[in-house]
Design a protein around this motif. Structure first.
Motif, PDB file in Angstrom:
ATOM      1  N   HIS A 759       0.867  -1.208  -0.096  1.00 33.13           N
ATOM      2  CA  HIS A 759      -0.191  -0.005   0.019  1.00 33.13           C
ATOM      3  C   HIS A 759       0.925   1.089  -0.009  1.00 33.13           C
ATOM      4  N   LYS A 760       0.382   2.304  -0.477  1.00 30.73           N
ATOM      5  CA  LYS A 760       1.113   3.449  -0.519  1.00 30.73           C
ATOM      6  C   LYS A 760       0.555   4.561   0.189  1.00 30.73           C
ATOM      7  N   ARG A 761      -0.619   5.033  -0.125  1.00 32.94           N
ATOM      8  CA  ARG A 761      -1.278   6.034   0.976  1.00 32.94           C
ATOM      9  C   ARG A 761      -2.295   5.598   1.994  1.00 32.94           C
ATOM     10  N   LEU A 762      -2.446   4.371   1.570  1.00 34.02           N
ATOM     11  CA  LEU A 762      -3.809   3.696   2.419  1.00 34.02           C
ATOM     12  C   LEU A 762      -2.980   2.880   3.549  1.00 34.02           C
ATOM     13  N   SER A 763      -3.486   2.568   4.504  1.00 34.43           N
ATOM     14  CA  SER A 763      -2.977   1.848   5.436  1.00 34.43           C
ATOM     15  C   SER A 763      -3.518   0.175   5.181  1.00 34.43           C
ATOM     16  N   PRO A 764      -2.420  -0.810   5.461  1.00 34.80           N
ATOM     17  CA  PRO A 764      -2.596  -2.160   5.100  1.00 34.80           C
ATOM     18  C   PRO A 764      -3.951  -2.609   5.917  1.00 34.80           C
ATOM     19  N   ASN A 765      -4.274  -1.931   7.193  1.00 32.86           N
ATOM     20  CA  ASN A 765      -5.422  -2.633   8.125  1.00 32.86           C
ATOM     21  C   ASN A 765      -6.594  -2.298   7.335  1.00 32.86           C
ATOM     22  N   ASP A 766      -7.701  -2.407   8.133  1.00 40.03           N
ATOM     23  CA  ASP A 766      -9.168  -2.496   7.414  1.00 40.03           C
ATOM     24  C   ASP A 766      -9.500  -0.967   6.957  1.00 40.03           C
ATOM     25  N   GLU A 767      -8.670   0.061   7.264  1.00 39.23           N
ATOM     26  CA  GLU A 767      -9.130   1.336   6.842  1.00 39.23           C
ATOM     27  C   GLU A 767      -9.213   1.267   5.191  1.00 39.23           C
TER      28      GLU A 767
END
Length: 784
Positions: A759-767
């Motif tokens: 992931h670049k701008r997003l979190s790898p978690n459930d976000e």
């Protein structure tokens, strides 16, 4: 009226009829993207004067529009300069220039914004205080000396105060503050840094602080809004005396206290109901921060960026630690930040030592941002409350990031203040789409026209207040973009127990609109593919999706998944028991993982009372629900190594296990001689890994060695399946990949053999779930 596209005609026209290239025409430039609230109008105004151009500019519902007169040659140069020299905080995603009917202009001016078209704008995030405002803030000769709300064209609140679009003071909570003569002069002066700054303010005309004294959980006295310097001095005095303050910030209230005072920290933990979860620490400057932690160049840049997030840094080993040990019990990393607002800058510089700066809430609830609520809820925690009369419309926690130690890979942990995600899909849709995300780390995503918006982090939807916060933020978004729920389609998680799914079902029934349910881990996979432009290449990419839990299509709880070419591999199932008790107690994961392994009973039995042991054995004997969760495997291994039997916050046990592994790799390097895995399997043999760990425990291998070997075995599982499927591309998503050691190991061992995508701008978690739901749902919708 003929409106030819300028780029299609200008070169030919100039070459064909150079004699007429100086003829005057009226041109319209349209700019789309992140072009409001970033100083675009003042920038164009100044450039127009450099070119000697007459015309006008305004914010529209679509972006920025510029009308002007000039020759085609001048227009081309002007247009190209705008695109090449645009303000650094802007992001132009599309633009065009047209010749329109001739208009007469006497000068170049900024005119009033209007909103007659359907709104299609990228939202502007809140920006940290710029260097120029910082200099003025500490200048005793400046009229804004120590004024807590200093701001200019290039910094200050944006998204948190927007009530309507397009972005103008009239459409923010600054509307009620009438500019004084001095501010009006600055606002109207093209040479001033506050030229057309919508948040301009000063002590005479701008927001003011208010001081509230708390006793026995109630406000007993409040000052008038008229003496911010007295309040600032009082804040410092109370911090020095070990008191806890609730201070209204950009996106909500922060709880602030002396980070070096163990007693105060323990009081804060008790009042906030946060027994062990680490607190964020605010340092007054980078120099002091570098004395306490290891700070790389890219971490320093991130801390001082316009986002100014919390960054996780490793503490230095010092004889005398400045920060209290109970800030981050059993962990060696600190979540730190530098002052990003003028108020925090004054407080931190006056105090001169690290401060706790944690979200103003009871743990598990969303950040408090409304003054009335703060004076009730935070009065149960703080000794004093500092409010101000600038209303917050959109609450936001501080963003949190980390970087891996060896390769400097950036990992988004929490995307919130300063990190709005606006994307242009390049494919316009007349229908509006909303995706509702998951339950933990909740977000929603909205697609309007060609613009896609992923909300800020909204919290875990297990609490009623967070559920209310989710709905309020979604309704606010609907209001500012002014759309109805008639022409929409909804996507949500397939887990019926999630509040987000239940809310989606309610809206669908109430408004009779279509709904598409998306499997949790497929949404994860799609999110990382979409961020890396791999949707069209999906069939050849191995998706490695590891997290705590997600409802699977076979009725079991997934969490250790591999997807490629419509095939699924996973970690060997083990028992999922006791519902939400399992993630809260790593010892239960340890029990489940060892249940079918004979000869190791003594390692797990001591973790339970005799009554618990007998009850849980019966439950396991009759259990049918299984899980492949790598998150629960991390929990179980942490318990087997004696790190954590119960945890008070998500990921606590896994973080301790990661730090053990990091200690080993820092001393011995990232190459590892052995794995718990053989070279041949279909699904990853979970029991084989656990058996190997239990044997190493029995022969008294060090905890650091076992933690490192476990991490390395996970890398081998990826490599074996990737080779088995003959793929050269691997994409990673899921909360487990917030683990910086794991990411460094992936890069170290796999980067030469495979093309890796994170992931670049997003979190790898459930976000990222709501974003993945949107992309996958849209693709399914097109095929209906």
């Amino acid at each position: 009226m003929n409106n030819p596209n300028f780029e299609e005609h200008i070169d030919i026209n100039l070459q064909a009829d150079a004699a007429h290239s100086t003829a005057q025409n009226t041109f319209l430039i349209s700019l789309y993207g992140l072009v409001q609230g970033v100083g675009f109008r003042p920038f164009v105004y100044q450039m127009a004067n450099q070119f000697g151009i007459k015309g006008q500019i305004n914010n529209s519902s679509q972006g920025v529009k510029i009308w002007f007169n000039g020759s085609k040659e001048t227009a081309k140069s002007f247009y190209e300069r705008i695109l090449s020299d645009a303000p650094k905080l802007s992001k132009i995603i599309d633009s065009n220039i047209q010749i329109i009917d001739y208009q007469n202009f006497n000068c170049f001016e900024i005119i009033e914004s209007y909103s007659t078209e359907k709104i299609s704008l990228l939202l502007t995030p809140d920006f940290a205080m710029c260097h120029e405002c910082l200099t003025e803030l500490h200048d005793p000769q400046n009229r804004r000396f120590h004024y807590p709300f200093i701001t200019c064209t290039h910094c200050g609140p944006r998204y948190s105060i927007i009530t309507k679009l397009p972005y103008d003071r009239l459409h923010t909570t600054m509307q009620g503050f009438v500019m004084c003569e001095a501010c009006e002069r600055e606002y109207s002066s093209p040479t001033d840094s506050r030229f057309y700054a919508q948040t301009i303010a000063c002590p005479t005309c701008g927001p003011q602080l208010k001081w509230h004294i708390i006793a026995d959980g109630n406000v007993v006295k409040s000052t008038e809004l008229n003496d911010y310097r007295w309040i600032l001095s009082r804040i410092n005095r109370m911090l020095v005396s070990g008191r806890i303050l609730a201070v209204k910030g950009i996106g909500g209230y922060l709880l602030i206290c002396d980070a070096t005072n163990e007693t105060t920290i323990q009081i804060l933990r008790a009042r906030k109901h946060r027994p062990t979860k680490p607190f964020a620490v605010l340092y007054p400057n980078l120099r002091m921060l570098q004395e306490d932690t290891f700070v790389s160049d890219f971490e320093a840049r991130e801390l001082q960026s316009e986002v100014a997030p919390i960054v996780l840094l490793k503490k230095r080993k010092k004889e005398f630690e400045q920060v209290a040990k109970t800030i981050n019990t059993n962990l060696t990393h600190l979540g730190v930040m530098l002052p990003y607002s003028p108020l925090l800058e004054i407080i931190a510089s006056n105090f001169g030592k690290p401060l706790v700066a944690t979200s103003g809430n009871i743990s598990g609830n969303p950040i408090v941002f409304e003054d009335d609520k703060a004076l009730v809820d935070l009065a149960q925690i703080a000794d004093f409350i500092v409010t101000n009369d600038r209303k917050i419309v959109v609450p936001q926690d501080d963003s949190v990031v980390r970087f891996t130690k060896k390769y400097g890979q950036k990992i988004m942990i929490r995307r919130s203040r300063g990190e709005l995600l606006n994307l242009n899909t390049e494919k316009k849709s007349e229908k509006i789409f909303i995706s509702f995300g998951a339950s933990l780390k909740s977000t929603f995503t909205v697609l309007i026209g060609e613009n896609l918006y992923v909300s800020q982090y909204l919290g875990d939807l297990e609490s009623y207040e967070t559920q209310e916060n989710f709905e309020k933020n979604l309704n606010h978004f609907i209001d500012i973009f002014n759309f109805s729920l008639e022409n929409i389609m909804i996507f949500c998680d397939s887990h019926e127990g999630y509040f987000s799914t239940q809310l989606a079902n309610i809206l669908v029934k109430k408004n009779k609109i279509p709904l598409q349910k998306i499997q949790h881990h497929e949404a994860h996979f799609t999110a990382v593919l979409a961020e890396n432009g791999l949707i069209e290449n999906k069939e050849r990419v191995l998706g490695v999706i590891w997290d705590g839990t997600g409802y699977g299509t076979d009725g079991n709880m997934w969490g250790g998944e591999f997807f490629i070419n419509h095939q699924r591999f996973h970690f060997e199932y083990f028992d999922a028991i006791l519902g939400d008790k399992m993630p809260r107690e790593p010892r239960i994961s340890a029990l489940s993982l060892t249940y079918y392994l004979a000869g190791f009973e003594e390692i797990t039995k001591s973790k339970f009372t005799a009554q618990e042991w007998n009850i849980y054995q019966k439950i396991l004997a009759n259990n049918s629900l299984k899980t492949s969760s790598v998150g629960r495997i991390f929990d179980g291994v942490a318990s087997l190594l004696g790190l954590s039997e119960t945890q008070t916050f998500d990921g606590e046990a896994a973080m301790q296990l990661e730090e053990l592994a990091e200690n080993y790799f820092q001393e011995y390097g990232y190459d590892f001689p052995e794995s718990y895995l053989s070279e041949s399997f279909n699904d990853v043999p979970t029991r084989l890994i656990i058996r190997g760990i239990l044997i190493d425990i029995q022969i008294e291998k060090s905890k650091e060695f076992i933690a490192a070997k476990f991490h390395y075995s996970l890398i081998k599982s990826i490599e074996i399946i990737a080779q088995k499927m003959n793929t050269k591309q691997i994409a990673f998503s899921g909360g487990v990949f917030q683990n910086a050691v794991l990411v460094d190991l992936i890069i170290h061992h796999l980067a030469e053999k495979f093309e890796l995508f994170f992931h670049k701008r997003l979190s790898p978690n459930d976000e990222n779930i709501s974003y993945g739901q949107m992309v996958l749902g849209m693709n399914k919708y097109k095929n209906l």
